[in-house]
Design a protein around this motif. Sequence first.
Motif, PDB file in Angstrom:
ATOM      1  N   ASP A 144       0.879  -1.163   0.000  1.00  0.00           N
ATOM      2  CA  ASP A 144       0.000   0.000   0.000  1.00  0.00           C
ATOM      3  C   ASP A 144       0.917   1.213   0.000  1.00  0.00           C
ATOM      4  O   ASP A 144       1.594   1.475   1.005  1.00  0.00           O
ATOM      5  N   TYR A 145       0.941   1.914  -1.111  1.00  0.00           N
ATOM      6  CA  TYR A 145       1.827   3.072  -1.228  1.00  0.00           C
ATOM      7  C   TYR A 145       1.035   4.364  -1.142  1.00  0.00           C
ATOM      8  O   TYR A 145      -0.118   4.428  -1.581  1.00  0.00           O
ATOM      9  N   GLU A 146       1.685   5.409  -0.602  1.00  0.00           N
ATOM     10  CA  GLU A 146       1.052   6.719  -0.489  1.00  0.00           C
ATOM     11  C   GLU A 146       2.039   7.786  -0.926  1.00  0.00           C
ATOM     12  O   GLU A 146       3.240   7.688  -0.638  1.00  0.00           O
ATOM     13  N   GLY A 147       1.524   8.792  -1.643  1.00  0.00           N
ATOM     14  CA  GLY A 147       2.380   9.892  -2.083  1.00  0.00           C
ATOM     15  C   GLY A 147       1.583  10.894  -2.883  1.00  0.00           C
ATOM     16  O   GLY A 147       0.372  11.021  -2.693  1.00  0.00           O
ATOM     17  N   VAL A 148       2.267  11.592  -3.759  1.00  0.00           N
ATOM     18  CA  VAL A 148       1.629  12.624  -4.578  1.00  0.00           C
ATOM     19  C   VAL A 148       1.541  12.102  -6.009  1.00  0.00           C
ATOM     20  O   VAL A 148       2.522  11.560  -6.531  1.00  0.00           O
ATOM     21  N   SER A 149       0.377  12.259  -6.617  1.00  0.00           N
ATOM     22  CA  SER A 149       0.217  11.714  -7.965  1.00  0.00           C
ATOM     23  C   SER A 149       1.123  12.470  -8.951  1.00  0.00           C
ATOM     24  O   SER A 149       1.368  13.671  -8.807  1.00  0.00           O
ATOM     25  N   LEU A 150       1.618  11.732  -9.928  1.00  0.00           N
ATOM     26  CA  LEU A 150       2.475  12.346 -10.941  1.00  0.00           C
ATOM     27  C   LEU A 150       1.731  13.461 -11.654  1.00  0.00           C
ATOM     28  O   LEU A 150       2.311  14.488 -12.005  1.00  0.00           O
ATOM     29  N   ARG A 151       0.438  13.241 -11.854  1.00  0.00           N
ATOM     30  CA  ARG A 151      -0.359  14.261 -12.554  1.00  0.00           C
ATOM     31  C   ARG A 151      -0.391  15.562 -11.748  1.00  0.00           C
ATOM     32  O   ARG A 151      -0.279  16.646 -12.318  1.00  0.00           O
ATOM     33  N   GLU A 152      -0.520  15.450 -10.429  1.00  0.00           N
ATOM     34  CA  GLU A 152      -0.494  16.631  -9.552  1.00  0.00           C
ATOM     35  C   GLU A 152       0.839  17.373  -9.687  1.00  0.00           C
ATOM     36  O   GLU A 152       0.893  18.598  -9.816  1.00  0.00           O
ATOM     37  N   LEU A 153       1.922  16.630  -9.682  1.00  0.00           N
ATOM     38  CA  LEU A 153       3.257  17.244  -9.801  1.00  0.00           C
ATOM     39  C   LEU A 153       3.410  17.922 -11.158  1.00  0.00           C
ATOM     40  O   LEU A 153       3.932  19.040 -11.249  1.00  0.00           O
ATOM     41  N   LEU A 154       2.956  17.253 -12.215  1.00  0.00           N
ATOM     42  CA  LEU A 154       3.079  17.812 -13.562  1.00  0.00           C
ATOM     43  C   LEU A 154       2.233  19.070 -13.700  1.00  0.00           C
ATOM     44  O   LEU A 154       2.646  20.047 -14.339  1.00  0.00           O
ATOM     45  N   THR A 155       1.048  19.066 -13.088  1.00  0.00           N
ATOM     46  CA  THR A 155       0.180  20.244 -13.139  1.00  0.00           C
ATOM     47  C   THR A 155       0.849  21.429 -12.453  1.00  0.00           C
ATOM     48  O   THR A 155       0.834  22.553 -12.958  1.00  0.00           O
ATOM     49  N   ARG A 156       1.489  21.170 -11.306  1.00  0.00           N
ATOM     50  CA  ARG A 156       2.205  22.250 -10.614  1.00  0.00           C
ATOM     51  C   ARG A 156       3.371  22.779 -11.438  1.00  0.00           C
ATOM     52  O   ARG A 156       3.782  23.927 -11.294  1.00  0.00           O
ATOM     53  N   ALA A 157       3.912  21.927 -12.312  1.00  0.00           N
ATOM     54  CA  ALA A 157       5.019  22.343 -13.179  1.00  0.00           C
ATOM     55  C   ALA A 157       4.502  22.966 -14.483  1.00  0.00           C
ATOM     56  O   ALA A 157       5.294  23.287 -15.370  1.00  0.00           O
ATOM     57  N   GLY A 158       3.170  23.119 -14.577  1.00  0.00           N
ATOM     58  CA  GLY A 158       2.588  23.814 -15.721  1.00  0.00           C
ATOM     59  C   GLY A 158       2.309  22.957 -16.937  1.00  0.00           C
ATOM     60  O   GLY A 158       2.006  23.479 -18.013  1.00  0.00           O
ATOM     61  N   VAL A 159       2.381  21.628 -16.773  1.00  0.00           N
ATOM     62  CA  VAL A 159       2.159  20.727 -17.915  1.00  0.00           C
ATOM     63  C   VAL A 159       0.646  20.595 -18.172  1.00  0.00           C
ATOM     64  O   VAL A 159      -0.118  20.354 -17.234  1.00  0.00           O
ATOM     65  N   PRO A 160       0.210  20.767 -19.439  1.00  0.00           N
ATOM     66  CA  PRO A 160      -1.214  20.656 -19.760  1.00  0.00           C
ATOM     67  C   PRO A 160      -1.777  19.278 -19.413  1.00  0.00           C
ATOM     68  O   PRO A 160      -1.037  18.290 -19.407  1.00  0.00           O
ATOM     69  N   ALA A 161      -3.089  19.248 -19.113  1.00  0.00           N
ATOM     70  CA  ALA A 161      -3.745  17.994 -18.736  1.00  0.00           C
ATOM     71  C   ALA A 161      -4.988  17.759 -19.587  1.00  0.00           C
ATOM     72  O   ALA A 161      -5.526  18.686 -20.197  1.00  0.00           O
ATOM     73  N   GLY A 162      -5.435  16.519 -19.613  1.00  0.00           N
ATOM     74  CA  GLY A 162      -6.706  16.159 -20.227  1.00  0.00           C
ATOM     75  C   GLY A 162      -6.824  16.603 -21.677  1.00  0.00           C
ATOM     76  O   GLY A 162      -5.968  16.310 -22.498  1.00  0.00           O
ATOM     77  N   GLU A 163      -7.911  17.336 -21.977  1.00  0.00           N
ATOM     78  CA  GLU A 163      -8.180  17.801 -23.344  1.00  0.00           C
ATOM     79  C   GLU A 163      -7.038  18.635 -23.913  1.00  0.00           C
ATOM     80  O   GLU A 163      -6.803  18.643 -25.122  1.00  0.00           O
ATOM     81  N   ALA A 164      -6.351  19.357 -23.039  1.00  0.00           N
ATOM     82  CA  ALA A 164      -5.256  20.230 -23.487  1.00  0.00           C
ATOM     83  C   ALA A 164      -3.988  19.447 -23.818  1.00  0.00           C
ATOM     84  O   ALA A 164      -3.031  19.998 -24.360  1.00  0.00           O
ATOM     85  N   LEU A 165      -4.008  18.177 -23.485  1.00  0.00           N
ATOM     86  CA  LEU A 165      -2.857  17.319 -23.762  1.00  0.00           C
ATOM     87  C   LEU A 165      -3.037  16.777 -25.179  1.00  0.00           C
ATOM     88  O   LEU A 165      -3.645  15.725 -25.382  1.00  0.00           O
ATOM     89  N   ARG A 166      -2.535  17.509 -26.156  1.00  0.00           N
ATOM     90  CA  ARG A 166      -2.738  17.157 -27.570  1.00  0.00           C
ATOM     91  C   ARG A 166      -1.556  17.641 -28.395  1.00  0.00           C
ATOM     92  O   ARG A 166      -0.666  18.298 -27.884  1.00  0.00           O
ATOM     93  N   GLY A 167      -1.558  17.283 -29.674  1.00  0.00           N
ATOM     94  CA  GLY A 167      -0.492  17.735 -30.565  1.00  0.00           C
ATOM     95  C   GLY A 167       0.870  17.273 -30.090  1.00  0.00           C
ATOM     96  O   GLY A 167       1.059  16.093 -29.771  1.00  0.00           O
TER      97      GLY A 167
END
Length: 166
Positions: free
Chosen positions: A66-89
């Motif tokens: 059972d592991y606990e931590g911060v999701s990679l998506r959360e970290l990437l969002t804080r670093a300004g990486v687009p998510a979901g629909e904006a993740l294109r091209g």
Amino acid sequence: MDGVWDNGGMPSIVLACLVWSSTVLAQAPTLKILGDLPKPLTLTASELSSMPRTKITVSAHNQTGDYEGVSLRELLTRAGVPAGEALRGAELAKTVIVSGADGYRAAFALVEFDPAFTDRVAILADRKDGTLLGGNAAPFQLILAGEKRPARWVRQVVSIEVQSAR
Ligand SMILES: Nc1nc2c(c(=O)[nH]1)N[C@H]1C(S)=C(S)[C@@H](COP(=O)(O)O)O[C@H]1N2
Ligand SMILES: [Mo]
């Protein structure tokens, strides 16, 4: 050599080295999120512990927990990486290289960390089975659910680097 032995028998050069090394060793381990992204980040363990937390129970080959931590998506969002629909091209050709303190590296596609693309959750774990990671996994280990082998569960993560594939 007058003065070199003035520190109670300890040469001043040795004293200087001790002061230097204790300063370096006292520095908290940090995680760097860098590369081809808008806001490169350096995070400490305490900063990670105060972010939104995610828990996953995983099993790969002979390893379970059972592991606990911060999701990679959360970290990437804080670093300004687009998510979901904006993740294109061009974002679809981006890679994420996760590196350990020993130089071990594993590659992922950026979209592997996005819940709009996959249900497989990835976290930067700092706890396993309720206690802080220890031994050769500490302080952070990349854990991705749904892997058959734990080879990409990079231990002692020091950096997460986003790059565009050539
Ligand atoms: N930093 C680092 N992480 C690593 C490795 C490594 O050599 N260095 N080995 C990987 C492999 S091949 C496996 S199977 C898992 C579990 O390794 P362990 O059984 O040595 O903990 O960690 C992965 N993460
Ligand atoms: Mo392995």
